[in-house]
Scaffold this motif. Structure first.
Motif, short mmCIF file in Angstrom:
data_model
loop_
_atom_site.label_atom_id
_atom_site.label_comp_id
_atom_site.label_asym_id
_atom_site.label_seq_id
_atom_site.Cartn_x
_atom_site.Cartn_y
_atom_site.Cartn_z
N MET A 163 1.22 -1.17 0.15
CA MET A 163 0.05 0.07 0.09
C MET A 163 1.16 1.21 0.25
SD MET A 163 -2.69 1.49 2.84
CE MET A 163 -2.33 0.63 3.97
N SER A 164 0.65 2.35 -0.80
CA SER A 164 1.13 3.24 -1.07
C SER A 164 0.83 4.35 0.12
CB SER A 164 0.98 3.97 -2.32
OG SER A 164 1.85 5.17 -2.34
N ILE A 165 1.59 5.26 0.70
CA ILE A 165 1.04 6.04 1.78
C ILE A 165 1.97 7.44 1.25
CG2 ILE A 165 1.17 4.33 3.48
CD1 ILE A 165 3.94 5.37 4.58
N HIS A 166 1.75 8.48 1.77
CA HIS A 166 2.08 9.90 1.80
C HIS A 166 2.93 10.10 2.88
CE1 HIS A 166 1.35 14.35 0.65
NE2 HIS A 166 2.56 14.19 0.56
N ILE A 167 4.17 10.45 2.68
CA ILE A 167 5.15 10.82 3.65
C ILE A 167 5.59 12.11 3.73
CG2 ILE A 167 7.39 10.43 4.64
CD1 ILE A 167 7.28 7.50 3.28
N ILE A 168 5.13 13.10 4.77
CA ILE A 168 5.55 14.38 4.88
C ILE A 168 6.70 14.53 5.98
CG2 ILE A 168 4.42 16.68 5.25
CD1 ILE A 168 1.54 15.11 4.60
N ILE A 169 7.74 15.33 5.55
CA ILE A 169 8.79 15.53 6.08
C ILE A 169 9.28 16.85 6.36
CG2 ILE A 169 11.22 14.97 5.95
CD1 ILE A 169 10.66 12.65 4.27
N ASP A 170 9.66 17.24 7.64
CA ASP A 170 10.23 18.54 7.93
C ASP A 170 11.52 18.52 7.62
OD1 ASP A 170 11.44 20.50 9.03
OD2 ASP A 170 9.94 20.99 10.49
N GLY A 171 11.99 19.05 6.29
CA GLY A 171 13.36 18.87 5.99
C GLY A 171 14.44 19.24 6.73
N TYR A 172 14.62 20.34 7.34
CA TYR A 172 15.64 20.66 8.07
C TYR A 172 15.58 20.07 9.29
CZ TYR A 172 16.31 24.79 5.09
OH TYR A 172 16.31 25.39 3.82
N ASN A 173 14.55 19.46 9.96
CA ASN A 173 14.61 18.81 11.11
C ASN A 173 15.20 17.47 10.87
OD1 ASN A 173 13.37 20.31 12.69
ND2 ASN A 173 11.50 19.46 12.69
N LEU A 174 15.09 16.78 9.81
CA LEU A 174 15.68 15.59 9.29
C LEU A 174 17.03 15.60 8.96
CD1 LEU A 174 15.35 12.49 8.77
CD2 LEU A 174 14.54 13.08 6.49
N ILE A 175 17.35 16.83 8.36
CA ILE A 175 18.78 16.91 8.01
C ILE A 175 19.76 17.09 9.13
CG2 ILE A 175 20.20 18.70 6.93
CD1 ILE A 175 18.34 19.34 4.67
N ARG A 176 19.32 18.03 10.17
CA ARG A 176 19.79 18.18 11.26
C ARG A 176 20.13 16.83 12.18
NH1 ARG A 176 18.18 23.47 10.43
NH2 ARG A 176 19.71 24.17 8.66
N GLN A 177 19.19 15.72 11.96
CA GLN A 177 19.17 14.56 12.78
C GLN A 177 20.28 13.52 12.17
OE1 GLN A 177 17.73 14.35 15.97
NE2 GLN A 177 17.42 16.39 15.41
N SER A 178 20.64 13.86 10.95
CA SER A 178 21.50 12.99 10.09
C SER A 178 22.86 13.16 10.11
CB SER A 178 21.01 12.81 8.82
OG SER A 178 21.98 12.37 8.05
N ASN A 179 23.90 12.49 10.64
CA ASN A 179 25.20 13.03 10.73
C ASN A 179 25.58 13.26 9.43
OD1 ASN A 179 25.43 12.49 13.62
ND2 ASN A 179 26.01 10.47 13.12
#
Length: 99
Positions: free
Chosen positions: A1-17
């Protein structure tokens, strides 16, 4: 099943080394790398993906909404956070389940 993923870009960037290192070098490098990673994920999972960035840090002359590599990219209006855009998302109109 396909879902819609919505991401806060800067939050994810800052959580990734990896992404945060690129972001510190040049904010556009961090955004581009995130979109590349999301596009690779989309090829495997075929989910609809939207990434929202705070518009106060948008590139000069950027559109508020665009598609890059199959990913919808949104920059919030000046003075509005990505969190606010995501909270206002019209979930009831979205036909796919979202996360």
């Amino acid at each position: 099943m396909s879902i819609h993923i919505i991401i806060d870009g800067y939050n994810l960037i800052r959580q990734s080394n990896r992404l945060s290192i690129l972001d510190l070098q040049d904010i556009q490098l961090g955004r581009d790398a995130l979109v590349d990673m999301l596009a690779a994920y989309k090829k495997v999972k075929s989910h609809r993906i939207t990434v929202v960035f705070d518009g106060t840090r948008a590139p000069l002359f950027s559109q508020q909404r665009t598609r890059l590599k199959g990913i919808t990219v949104i920059f919030s209006h000046k003075g509005e956070s990505a969190d606010t855009v995501i909270k206002k998302w019209p979930v009831k109109k979205d036909k796919a389940p979202w996360w």
